[in-house]
Scaffold this motif. Structure first.
Motif, short mmCIF file in Angstrom:
data_model
loop_
_atom_site.label_atom_id
_atom_site.label_comp_id
_atom_site.label_asym_id
_atom_site.label_seq_id
_atom_site.Cartn_x
_atom_site.Cartn_y
_atom_site.Cartn_z
N VAL B 260 36.91 47.01 75.67
CA VAL B 260 36.96 48.40 75.20
C VAL B 260 38.03 48.55 74.10
CG1 VAL B 260 38.62 49.45 76.83
CG2 VAL B 260 36.69 50.79 76.01
N THR B 261 39.10 47.80 74.21
CA THR B 261 40.15 47.84 73.19
C THR B 261 39.59 47.43 71.83
OG1 THR B 261 41.81 47.28 74.85
CG2 THR B 261 42.42 46.95 72.57
N ILE B 262 38.88 46.30 71.82
CA ILE B 262 38.30 45.81 70.57
C ILE B 262 37.25 46.81 70.06
CG2 ILE B 262 36.87 44.00 69.52
CD1 ILE B 262 39.35 42.64 70.17
N ARG B 263 36.40 47.30 70.95
CA ARG B 263 35.30 48.18 70.54
C ARG B 263 35.84 49.46 69.88
NH1 ARG B 263 32.80 51.96 73.84
NH2 ARG B 263 33.35 50.81 75.73
N ILE B 264 36.86 50.05 70.50
CA ILE B 264 37.36 51.33 69.99
C ILE B 264 38.31 51.16 68.82
CG2 ILE B 264 38.77 53.35 70.59
CD1 ILE B 264 37.61 53.27 73.35
N TYR B 265 39.18 50.17 68.89
CA TYR B 265 40.27 50.11 67.91
C TYR B 265 40.04 49.11 66.80
CZ TYR B 265 42.57 53.32 70.92
OH TYR B 265 42.86 54.45 71.63
N SER B 266 38.97 48.35 66.89
CA SER B 266 38.73 47.37 65.83
C SER B 266 37.24 47.25 65.57
CB SER B 266 39.34 46.03 66.25
OG SER B 266 39.45 45.20 65.12
N PRO B 267 36.60 48.39 65.26
CA PRO B 267 35.13 48.41 65.19
C PRO B 267 34.56 47.44 64.16
CG PRO B 267 36.07 50.44 64.28
CD PRO B 267 37.19 49.70 64.91
N ASN B 268 35.31 47.12 63.12
CA ASN B 268 34.75 46.27 62.07
C ASN B 268 35.18 44.82 62.14
OD1 ASN B 268 33.48 48.57 60.95
ND2 ASN B 268 35.44 49.12 60.00
N LYS B 269 36.01 44.51 63.14
CA LYS B 269 36.45 43.12 63.30
C LYS B 269 36.31 42.76 64.77
CE LYS B 269 40.02 43.05 59.69
NZ LYS B 269 40.32 44.47 59.42
N GLN B 270 36.42 41.52 65.06
CA GLN B 270 36.37 41.11 66.47
C GLN B 270 37.77 40.91 67.04
OE1 GLN B 270 33.73 41.26 68.54
NE2 GLN B 270 32.93 42.25 66.71
N TYR B 271 38.78 41.37 66.31
CA TYR B 271 40.16 41.18 66.80
C TYR B 271 41.01 42.38 66.37
CZ TYR B 271 40.82 39.80 61.92
OH TYR B 271 40.83 39.78 60.56
N LEU B 272 42.11 42.60 67.10
CA LEU B 272 43.09 43.60 66.68
C LEU B 272 43.98 42.99 65.61
CD1 LEU B 272 44.34 45.07 70.09
CD2 LEU B 272 42.59 46.03 68.56
N VAL B 273 44.26 43.76 64.57
CA VAL B 273 45.12 43.28 63.49
C VAL B 273 46.55 43.18 64.00
CG1 VAL B 273 45.99 43.76 61.18
CG2 VAL B 273 43.60 44.25 61.73
N ASN B 274 47.14 42.02 63.81
CA ASN B 274 48.47 41.70 64.34
C ASN B 274 48.90 40.43 63.61
OD1 ASN B 274 50.59 42.10 66.43
ND2 ASN B 274 49.84 40.18 67.30
N PRO B 275 50.21 40.16 63.45
CA PRO B 275 50.60 38.91 62.78
C PRO B 275 49.89 37.70 63.41
CG PRO B 275 52.51 40.30 63.11
CD PRO B 275 51.37 41.00 63.79
N ARG B 276 49.76 37.70 64.72
CA ARG B 276 48.88 36.74 65.39
C ARG B 276 47.65 37.53 65.85
NH1 ARG B 276 50.62 32.91 70.54
NH2 ARG B 276 48.57 32.02 70.90
N PRO B 277 46.50 37.36 65.18
CA PRO B 277 45.35 38.22 65.47
C PRO B 277 44.99 38.17 66.96
CG PRO B 277 44.91 36.82 63.56
CD PRO B 277 46.19 36.34 64.16
N LEU B 278 44.61 39.30 67.51
CA LEU B 278 44.36 39.38 68.94
C LEU B 278 42.87 39.53 69.21
CD1 LEU B 278 47.29 41.82 69.91
CD2 LEU B 278 47.30 39.31 69.91
N TYR B 279 42.24 38.39 69.49
CA TYR B 279 40.85 38.40 69.94
C TYR B 279 40.82 38.81 71.42
CZ TYR B 279 39.60 36.09 65.60
OH TYR B 279 39.42 35.82 64.27
N LYS B 280 39.62 39.02 71.90
CA LYS B 280 39.46 39.43 73.30
C LYS B 280 40.27 38.54 74.24
CE LYS B 280 35.81 39.42 76.63
NZ LYS B 280 34.37 39.23 76.85
N GLU B 281 40.19 37.24 74.00
CA GLU B 281 40.87 36.29 74.89
C GLU B 281 42.39 36.45 74.81
OE1 GLU B 281 38.34 35.53 72.83
OE2 GLU B 281 36.96 35.61 74.54
N ASP B 282 42.87 36.75 73.60
CA ASP B 282 44.32 36.94 73.45
C ASP B 282 44.78 38.17 74.22
OD1 ASP B 282 44.89 34.84 71.28
OD2 ASP B 282 43.25 35.99 70.40
#
Lengths: 291, 291
Positions: B260-282
């Motif tokens: 849900v975090t990825i779906r809502i906050y990163s609709p155009n990417k598969q990860y949250l933008v962060n110096p170390r990108p945060l994919y679902k697994e991260d």
């Protein structure tokens, strides 16, 4: 110009120089600013300064009408600024924020730290810009420092006064020296004259800006170390100066300079507002300290 | 409410939660805010947050129309805030500025120091407000910190992202814990996960915020000390926590929360933008680190 062109009145009607009535601007042409120097911050404030060389008056005026509608701040336009004016501009930025810091009310830690953030950044970037005039990182941060310093966003509610600027304007109105150089000249002496009256502010500066360890030191001792660090910085950029360094070899104008300072900048009091109030005699004394 | 009342549409049409079209607000009632808590800074920003308890979605929305026309910030209204929410509010303020600091672009020393100015002031004033709830100086500085933190004036041009807030919203949407407490819970683990990717920012924080002497220490070592100091601070205000401290004893929802975090906050990417990108697994990994 935006004011005079719109209202068609002499500019000095709007500038307080001791006349009975100071005219208030009612309209002005819209202003677009494209600064070519990181210094006085007109790109983000509503003030202006003008000098009358005949009467030796250098005075400020301001109106919300004179805020630029748009400012285009492009640090690339500053890379050709000569070294001497790069330095003077940097000192001007530092003084814009230090004056509010030194003279404002107590218990404003966010405003004070915002101020020191600007000062620290100028202290870091100015020597880089001097050494590498086209260092765009240093120039950009100086440009941003210039814009925020006098914009009103760093010190809301703190009040504060501008005794250093007031005294510098008298200096510049009698002797044709750059604004930042006059500020650099007077800053250490005004600080020396004032810090024992309000050691807490100067000690805070010493700790936060210069990392002075307060352990085992009184506030007064920390404050004094802060003054010495500030002098060291001014020395490092070639701006720890005496009157003779800017061509002033006698004190013959000091009394008139102090008078004009009080008349223009403190029309309702007989002193400049400062933690240690500056009467005419105090101003003369500070000018003499700088000889 | 200002939006729904003016446009008469369901609020979730305006909130991105993964639907194909997100409606843009065209009008809203004028808002006057009188905050009674120093925390999320709605008094000076244009965002809102809403939770759907059925779908476990907590999402943000914003529009310039939702900036308050007037805010009346009276710190006296915060003196009766209970200790636990005073602390959570303070952590929220800290995280608002630290997120931009940790994730923004390089070479923004003024913006970064403005951020740390807010953080340092909250760290100083929060323990005072906890000990003496009616200390008006501490409450005033917390109120001002709240207002400036997310107002946009401290970090212009820095960009940055909000991965901590995004992850916290998933946490709060599944478990009914206060926003600030969720942030406090995740902050050290996100920092621990990220700092080796960008030691320079964390080292800057360590030096400027905690006065760590860089002498003889690599950036990575300074950065690690910064993390430890931050944990010490959280511990000192009772907010260095594990999942079990907020009632989460198993990881059964972590995968859904990360989705849900990825779906809502990163609709155009598969990860949250962060110096170390945060994919679902991260994200799942960080949730697990906090167990």
């Amino acid at each position: 110009m935006a004011l005079v062109a719109a209202e068609n009145h002499p500019i000095w009607d709007y500038v307080n120089h001791g006349q009975p009535v100071v005219k208030k601007p009612l309209t002005a042409l819209p202003i677009i600013e494209i600064p070519t120097l990181a210094a006085t911050g007109s790109e983000a404030n509503s003030g202006g300064v003008i000098t009358n060389w005949e009467t030796h008056e250098k005075a400020v005026f301001g109106s919300p009408l004179l805020f630029p509608k748009v400012s285009i701040i492009d640090p690339e336009l500053t890379v050709t600024v000569p070294e001497e004016y790069t330095i003077d501009g940097g000192i001007d930025i530092i003084c814009h924020v230090m004056e509010g810091f030194f003279t404002g009310i107590d218990d404003t830690p966010i405003q004070d730290r915002f101020s020191l953030a600007v000062v620290r950044t100028v202290m870091d970037c100015l020597p880089v810009a001097v050494k590498e005039p086209d260092n765009i990182s240093a120039r950009s941060n100086l440009s941003w420092a210039s814009a925020v310093a006098l914009s009103g966003i760093i010190g809301p509610g703190r009040r504060g006064s501008y005794p250093l600027h007031a005294m510098q304007h008298a200096l510049s109105a009698y002797y044709d020296i750059s604004h930042g150089r006059g500020l650099a000249l007077l800053l250490p002496y005004l600080m020396e004259y004032t810090y024992p009256t309000r050691p807490s502010k100067y000690a805070f500066m010493a700790r936060e800006l210069f990392g002075i360890d307060p352990e085992g030191k009184s506030e007064l001792e920390q404050a004094k170390l802060g003054l010495e660090w500030m002098i060291d910085f001014l020395r490092s950029v070639g701006r720890f100066m005496k009157m003779k360094d800017v061509g002033i070899t006698d004190d013959s104008n000091f009394e008139k300079m102090a008078e004009v300072t009080i008349r223009i900048y403190s029309p309702n009091k007989q002193y400049l507002v400062n933690p240690r109030p500056l009467y005419k005699e105090d101003i003369i004394r500070i000018f003499r300290m700088a000889m």
